[in-house]
Scaffold this motif. Structure first.
Motif, mmCIF file in Angstrom:
data_model
loop_
_atom_site.group_PDB
_atom_site.id
_atom_site.type_symbol
_atom_site.label_atom_id
_atom_site.label_comp_id
_atom_site.label_asym_id
_atom_site.label_seq_id
_atom_site.Cartn_x
_atom_site.Cartn_y
_atom_site.Cartn_z
ATOM 1 N N MET A 1 0.835 -1.261 -0.016
ATOM 2 C CA MET A 1 0.142 0.043 -0.098
ATOM 3 C C MET A 1 0.920 1.290 -0.072
ATOM 4 O O MET A 1 1.832 1.382 0.688
ATOM 5 N N ASN A 2 0.692 2.304 -0.988
ATOM 6 C CA ASN A 2 1.396 3.394 -1.226
ATOM 7 C C ASN A 2 0.634 4.339 -0.196
ATOM 8 O O ASN A 2 -0.429 4.498 0.153
ATOM 9 N N LYS A 3 1.486 5.335 0.475
ATOM 10 C CA LYS A 3 1.125 6.429 1.401
ATOM 11 C C LYS A 3 1.874 7.743 0.957
ATOM 12 O O LYS A 3 3.048 7.737 0.386
ATOM 13 N N VAL A 4 1.130 8.573 0.885
ATOM 14 C CA VAL A 4 1.396 9.918 0.557
ATOM 15 C C VAL A 4 1.084 11.045 1.611
ATOM 16 O O VAL A 4 0.129 10.872 2.455
ATOM 17 N N CYS A 5 1.695 12.205 1.594
ATOM 18 C CA CYS A 5 1.524 13.318 2.282
ATOM 19 C C CYS A 5 1.325 14.651 1.646
ATOM 20 O O CYS A 5 2.278 15.025 1.050
ATOM 21 N N ILE A 6 0.071 15.004 1.838
ATOM 22 C CA ILE A 6 -0.234 16.514 1.155
ATOM 23 C C ILE A 6 0.174 17.324 2.309
ATOM 24 O O ILE A 6 -0.340 17.520 3.393
ATOM 25 N N GLU A 7 1.224 18.387 2.050
ATOM 26 C CA GLU A 7 1.755 19.435 2.892
ATOM 27 C C GLU A 7 1.281 20.440 2.349
ATOM 28 O O GLU A 7 1.553 21.070 1.188
ATOM 29 N N LEU A 8 0.509 21.510 2.947
ATOM 30 C CA LEU A 8 -0.040 22.606 2.725
ATOM 31 C C LEU A 8 1.051 23.838 3.061
ATOM 32 O O LEU A 8 1.645 23.507 3.916
ATOM 33 N N THR A 9 0.941 24.952 2.445
ATOM 34 C CA THR A 9 1.760 26.034 2.651
ATOM 35 C C THR A 9 1.838 26.440 4.239
ATOM 36 O O THR A 9 2.557 27.189 4.740
ATOM 37 N N ASP A 10 0.660 26.400 4.759
ATOM 38 C CA ASP A 10 0.322 26.940 5.993
ATOM 39 C C ASP A 10 1.038 25.944 7.252
ATOM 40 O O ASP A 10 0.726 25.815 8.472
ATOM 41 N N GLY A 11 1.372 24.668 6.833
ATOM 42 C CA GLY A 11 2.316 23.588 7.684
ATOM 43 C C GLY A 11 1.092 22.561 8.009
ATOM 44 O O GLY A 11 1.528 21.490 8.368
ATOM 45 N N ARG A 12 -0.223 22.640 7.554
ATOM 46 C CA ARG A 12 -0.903 21.296 7.876
ATOM 47 C C ARG A 12 -0.652 20.506 6.837
ATOM 48 O O ARG A 12 -0.319 20.484 5.765
ATOM 49 N N LYS A 13 -1.040 19.012 7.267
ATOM 50 C CA LYS A 13 -0.828 17.881 6.591
ATOM 51 C C LYS A 13 -2.081 16.952 6.598
ATOM 52 O O LYS A 13 -2.831 16.965 7.560
ATOM 53 N N ILE A 14 -2.177 16.311 5.144
ATOM 54 C CA ILE A 14 -3.276 15.166 5.236
ATOM 55 C C ILE A 14 -2.248 13.965 4.767
ATOM 56 O O ILE A 14 -1.750 14.178 3.507
ATOM 57 N N ASN A 15 -2.404 13.253 5.417
ATOM 58 C CA ASN A 15 -1.747 11.633 5.057
ATOM 59 C C ASN A 15 -2.728 10.801 4.575
ATOM 60 O O ASN A 15 -3.979 10.530 4.959
ATOM 61 N N LEU A 16 -2.255 10.266 3.407
ATOM 62 C CA LEU A 16 -3.341 9.307 2.631
ATOM 63 C C LEU A 16 -2.712 8.052 2.593
ATOM 64 O O LEU A 16 -1.407 7.861 2.076
ATOM 65 N N GLU A 17 -3.447 7.003 2.412
ATOM 66 C CA GLU A 17 -3.039 5.697 1.818
ATOM 67 C C GLU A 17 -3.650 5.414 0.613
ATOM 68 O O GLU A 17 -4.884 5.770 0.495
ATOM 69 N N LEU A 18 -3.095 4.999 -0.424
ATOM 70 C CA LEU A 18 -3.784 4.843 -1.594
ATOM 71 C C LEU A 18 -3.939 3.229 -1.900
ATOM 72 O O LEU A 18 -2.864 2.572 -1.650
ATOM 73 N N MET A 19 -4.961 2.804 -2.461
ATOM 74 C CA MET A 19 -5.489 1.761 -2.602
ATOM 75 C C MET A 19 -5.378 1.110 -3.807
ATOM 76 O O MET A 19 -6.724 1.299 -4.447
ATOM 77 N N GLU A 20 -4.558 0.498 -4.542
ATOM 78 C CA GLU A 20 -4.454 0.193 -5.882
ATOM 79 C C GLU A 20 -5.313 -1.016 -6.332
ATOM 80 O O GLU A 20 -5.765 -1.229 -7.522
ATOM 81 N N GLN A 21 -5.765 -1.696 -5.222
ATOM 82 C CA GLN A 21 -6.617 -2.813 -5.257
ATOM 83 C C GLN A 21 -7.903 -2.332 -5.936
ATOM 84 O O GLN A 21 -8.840 -3.217 -6.500
ATOM 85 N N TYR A 22 -8.552 -1.058 -5.802
ATOM 86 C CA TYR A 22 -9.610 -0.538 -6.240
ATOM 87 C C TYR A 22 -9.441 0.244 -7.507
ATOM 88 O O TYR A 22 -10.385 0.316 -8.257
ATOM 89 N N ALA A 23 -8.557 0.952 -7.594
ATOM 90 C CA ALA A 23 -8.368 1.973 -8.782
ATOM 91 C C ALA A 23 -6.957 1.907 -9.091
ATOM 92 O O ALA A 23 -6.087 2.971 -8.947
ATOM 93 N N PRO A 24 -6.356 0.870 -9.651
ATOM 94 C CA PRO A 24 -4.737 0.853 -10.065
ATOM 95 C C PRO A 24 -4.394 2.025 -11.086
ATOM 96 O O PRO A 24 -3.248 2.585 -10.858
ATOM 97 N N LEU A 25 -5.294 2.423 -11.873
ATOM 98 C CA LEU A 25 -4.804 3.278 -12.764
ATOM 99 C C LEU A 25 -4.724 4.615 -12.070
ATOM 100 O O LEU A 25 -3.954 5.328 -12.601
ATOM 101 N N ALA A 26 -5.695 4.873 -11.438
ATOM 102 C CA ALA A 26 -5.886 6.256 -10.622
ATOM 103 C C ALA A 26 -4.665 6.278 -9.644
ATOM 104 O O ALA A 26 -3.870 7.523 -9.811
#
Length: 169
Positions: free
Chosen positions: A1-26
């Motif tokens: 499972m791939n994980k990414v972090c969206i960091e905003l310019t104000d320092g806040r973060k949104i951590n996401l896990e990407l689920m290729e089993q549902y949408a591999p192309l996306a």
């Protein structure tokens, strides 16, 4: 499972896990754009309380949203387009934005802040927030004051800018 972090310019973060089993192309498309730094400096250009936050296609100026062209479009991985995708549009789920054409998703995405069952089977959900703090940031963004900007509605009055999106270790 791939994980990414969206960091905003104000320092806040949104951590996401990407689920290729549902949408591999996306997932493949999103990770390719992340690797290329495509999202750096773009904004969440459409935010609606009790619905979702959308980003990944524009920078925000004082009088207009400026589009950034994505390098490709991908097949929409959702039931109405002939693809089984069991990931539901629940709070924290990330999904590909698109036009009325099923295979028009490119770089834009949205993060749900409420249960949105009417989107199930219509949009390609491909991951979700990893933790309550990340979901809380998305919900907080959805409550940002908005207005009209250059023909677009629901645009944050104070820009919500993505500093970077990076793969997590």
């Amino acid at each position: 499972m791939n994980k990414v972090c969206i960091e905003l310019t104000d320092g806040r973060k949104i951590n996401l896990e990407l689920m290729e089993q549902y949408a591999p192309l996306a997932v493949e498309n999103f990770l390719s754009l992340v690797k290329d730094g495509f999202y750096d400096g773009l904004c969440f250009h459409r935010v609606i309380e009790n619905f979702m936050i959308q980003g990944g296609g524009f920078t925000q100026g004082k009088s207009a949203l400026m589009p950034k062209a994505a390098p490709r479009t991908i097949k929409g991985e959702f039931k109405a387009n002939g693809v089984e995708n069991a990931l539901k549009h629940t709070p924290g789920v990330i999904s590909m934005a698109r036009t009325a054409f099923p295979d028009s998703a490119s770089s834009q995405f949205f993060i749900c802040v409420e249960e949105l069952p009417y989107l199930d089977g219509q949009y390609a959900a491909f991951g979700k927030t990893c933790d309550e703090q990340s979901l809380a940031v998305a919900v907080d963004i959805s409550k940002t004051a908005t207005g009209f900007l250059g023909g677009f509605s629901d645009v944050p009055v104070t820009p919500v800018v993505i500093k970077s999106i990076k793969t997590a270790d």
